[in-house]
Design an enzyme around this catalytic site. Structure first.
Site, PDB file in Angstrom:
ATOM      1  N   ARG A 134      -9.935 -12.049   2.468  1.00  0.00           N
ATOM      2  CA  ARG A 134     -10.738 -13.186   2.008  1.00  0.00           C
ATOM      3  C   ARG A 134      -9.982 -14.500   2.172  1.00  0.00           C
ATOM      4  O   ARG A 134     -10.595 -15.555   2.321  1.00  0.00           O
ATOM      5  CB  ARG A 134     -11.164 -12.948   0.561  1.00  0.00           C
ATOM      6  CG  ARG A 134     -10.044 -12.904  -0.447  1.00  0.00           C
ATOM      7  CD  ARG A 134     -10.411 -12.183  -1.735  1.00  0.00           C
ATOM      8  NE  ARG A 134     -10.527 -10.744  -1.543  1.00  0.00           N
ATOM      9  CZ  ARG A 134     -10.820  -9.879  -2.505  1.00  0.00           C
ATOM     10  NH1 ARG A 134     -11.034 -10.319  -3.745  1.00  0.00           N
ATOM     11  NH2 ARG A 134     -10.898  -8.599  -2.264  1.00  0.00           N
TER      12      ARG A 134
ATOM     13  N   LYS B  34       0.831  -1.195   0.000  1.00  0.00           N
ATOM     14  CA  LYS B  34       0.000   0.000   0.000  1.00  0.00           C
ATOM     15  C   LYS B  34       0.868   1.250   0.000  1.00  0.00           C
ATOM     16  O   LYS B  34       2.032   1.226   0.400  1.00  0.00           O
ATOM     17  CB  LYS B  34      -0.886   0.021   1.261  1.00  0.00           C
ATOM     18  CG  LYS B  34      -1.940  -1.059   1.344  1.00  0.00           C
ATOM     19  CD  LYS B  34      -2.717  -0.924   2.640  1.00  0.00           C
ATOM     20  CE  LYS B  34      -3.761  -2.021   2.810  1.00  0.00           C
ATOM     21  NZ  LYS B  34      -4.878  -1.869   1.880  1.00  0.00           N
TER      22      LYS B  34
ATOM     23  N   ASP C 265      -7.952  -2.816  10.190  1.00  0.00           N
ATOM     24  CA  ASP C 265      -8.308  -3.954   9.352  1.00  0.00           C
ATOM     25  C   ASP C 265      -8.716  -5.184  10.159  1.00  0.00           C
ATOM     26  O   ASP C 265      -9.035  -6.221   9.594  1.00  0.00           O
ATOM     27  CB  ASP C 265      -7.151  -4.300   8.403  1.00  0.00           C
ATOM     28  CG  ASP C 265      -7.646  -4.747   7.042  1.00  0.00           C
ATOM     29  OD1 ASP C 265      -8.810  -4.482   6.706  1.00  0.00           O
ATOM     30  OD2 ASP C 265      -6.860  -5.367   6.293  1.00  0.00           O
TER      31      ASP C 265
END
Length: 435
Positions: free
Chosen positions: A287, A213, A224
């Site tokens: 995920r 990032k 997060d």
């Protein structure tokens, strides 16, 4: 103890409620050392006005308020509480004295929301996988001693038990990744059905891995683990409300960092159910850990499964930060949950999810990729991420809800919220547990 500033509601505009020096559209007026919030006929707008007035009260430097006068139901008091919450959760609200039971409910909600927000707001040096697990375990030992069993699967034990997603994401950190399972079972029956499995994304810091990032994008990535905090707070609130059903809380915890052992683009992960996943973006790591949580929920035989995660920027683009996004292929359950969110006065909006979304991250080298090799995962990113998770959901997604927490965190204060975490979604998920 410091004096509490009295806060009243009024149906008069600020200019007529006090004197003509106030603009007619003011939310807040001051009269004889008390505060007055103007409300009208539109209740949804009233709640927004009250929350915004709460922010203005905080900005005045006031640290303690007392709710007084007529017109305060539970939702109006809660709206004031949401606005009158600073980043460090040090402001105090004295609830209306007319209904002690309502005041007790509000105290539970505010205390639990503050705990949830504080988990998310803690700096990453203090919030890492083991410390997150410790704080959540401590909370439930206080709330439900005698009704919980705790399991922590950590480091290479994850590999031994087949939880390859969590291990892969977290193996580059000095803080070992882990799966925390808290079995809340108040029934007294060791064989009782698991009513709900709650799964939380617990990425305690996300650098993006080798898909690194930007500095600005990384600044807020202590948030997060907002999914893990939100489902933990929801269960804590439901327990305080007398939840009698068995619930499994599954937190998938890791730091997504970079060193010579970090996972790389092109790596292939083989999951416990045999599904293979090519990594095309190490910043689509949430995920990967949630997939393990869904497989664990299947092993536990959970009737209903709810996962929550700060998963995609695409969800924020779609619904903004005043709503969370809901994705599900279970039509009846999704409709019920949207109705619960409306009752709980929490913004929740359904985004599309269909079976074909499972195929929207194709790979030539595995059953699926974890994203598309495009900026932000390409068009439909929130639905495609949920489609990835659908591959791991039991019963082809029947009984499964995915919360993409677009409203979990604000990098700077605005007219409705203080800087930092919001705990948005906690009430809706708690209400779902009580169904």
């Amino acid at each position: 103890m410091s004096r509490a500033m009295p806060v009243f509601l009024t149906t008069k505009a600020a200019s007529s409620a006090v004197d003509s020096c106030w603009k007619p559209n003011n939310l807040l007026a001051i009269e004889q050392d008390s505060l007055h919030i103007a409300v009208g006929d539109d209740e949804a707008e009233n709640l927004r006005r009250i929350q915004k007035a709460g922010r203005q009260i905080d900005n005045l430097g006031i640290t303690r308020v007392s709710i007084q006068g007529q017109g305060w139901d539970i939702e109006r008091q809660w709206a004031l509480s949401l606005g009158f919450s600073n980043t460090h959760t040090s402001n105090e609200v004295l609830w209306h004295e007319a209904e002690p039971e309502v005041a007790e409910q509000l105290k539970q909600m505010r205390d639990t929301a503050a705990w949830t927000r504080d988990l998310i707001n803690l700096p990453p040096a203090e919030m890492y996988p083991q410390s997150l697990a410790d704080k959540v375990i401590q909370k439930f030992q206080q709330l439900a001693a005698g009704h919980i069993d705790v399991t922590v699967i950590k480091g290479d034990e994850l590999l031994e038990q087949g939880w390859h997603g969590i291990h892969t994401v977290g193996r580059a950190s000095v803080h070992e990744p882990l799966m925390l399972v808290i079995d809340y079972n108040p029934t007294g029956d060791a064989n009782a059905e698991v009513s709900t499995a709650l799964i939380g994304k617990g990425i305690t810091f996300d650098s993006g891995g080798y898909s690194l990032k930007s500095s600005e994008g990384m600044l807020s990535m202590k948030c997060d683990m907002g999914g893990a905090a939100t489902v933990s707070g929801a269960l804590a609130l439901a327990v305080q409300r007398g939840l009698k059903k068995r619930v499994k809380l599954i937190l998938c915890c890791a730091e997504n960092l970079v060193d010579g052992s970090a996972f790389k683009l092109g790596d292939v992960i083989t999951y416990k159910n045999g599904t293979t996943v090519e990594v095309v973006n190490t910043d689509a790591e949430g995920r990967l850990v949630l997939a393990d949580g869904l497989l664990a929920a299947e092993e536990f035989g959970a009737k209903k499964i709810i996962d929550a995660a700060t998963l995609t920027g695409a969800a924020q683009v779609a619904v903004g930060t005043e709503y969370n996004a809901l994705l599900s292929v279970d039509e009846a359950l999704a409709a019920e949950t949207l109705q619960l969110a409306e009752q709980q006065r929490e913004g929740l909006w359904r985004l599309p999810l269909a079976t074909f979304h499972k195929e929207n991250c194709p790979s030539a080298f595995a059953d699926t990729a974890n994203s598309r090799a495009q900026k932000g995962g390409g068009a439909g990113g929130a639905s495609n991420a949920a489609g990835f998770l659908l591959r791991f959901a039991p019963r082809q997604g029947e009984g499964w809800l995915h919360f993409d927490l677009a409203g979990a965190y604000h990098g700077s204060a605005n007219g409705m919220w203080a800087t930092g975490a919001t705990a948005l979604g906690m009430r809706t998920i708690a209400a779902s547990l009580m169904q």
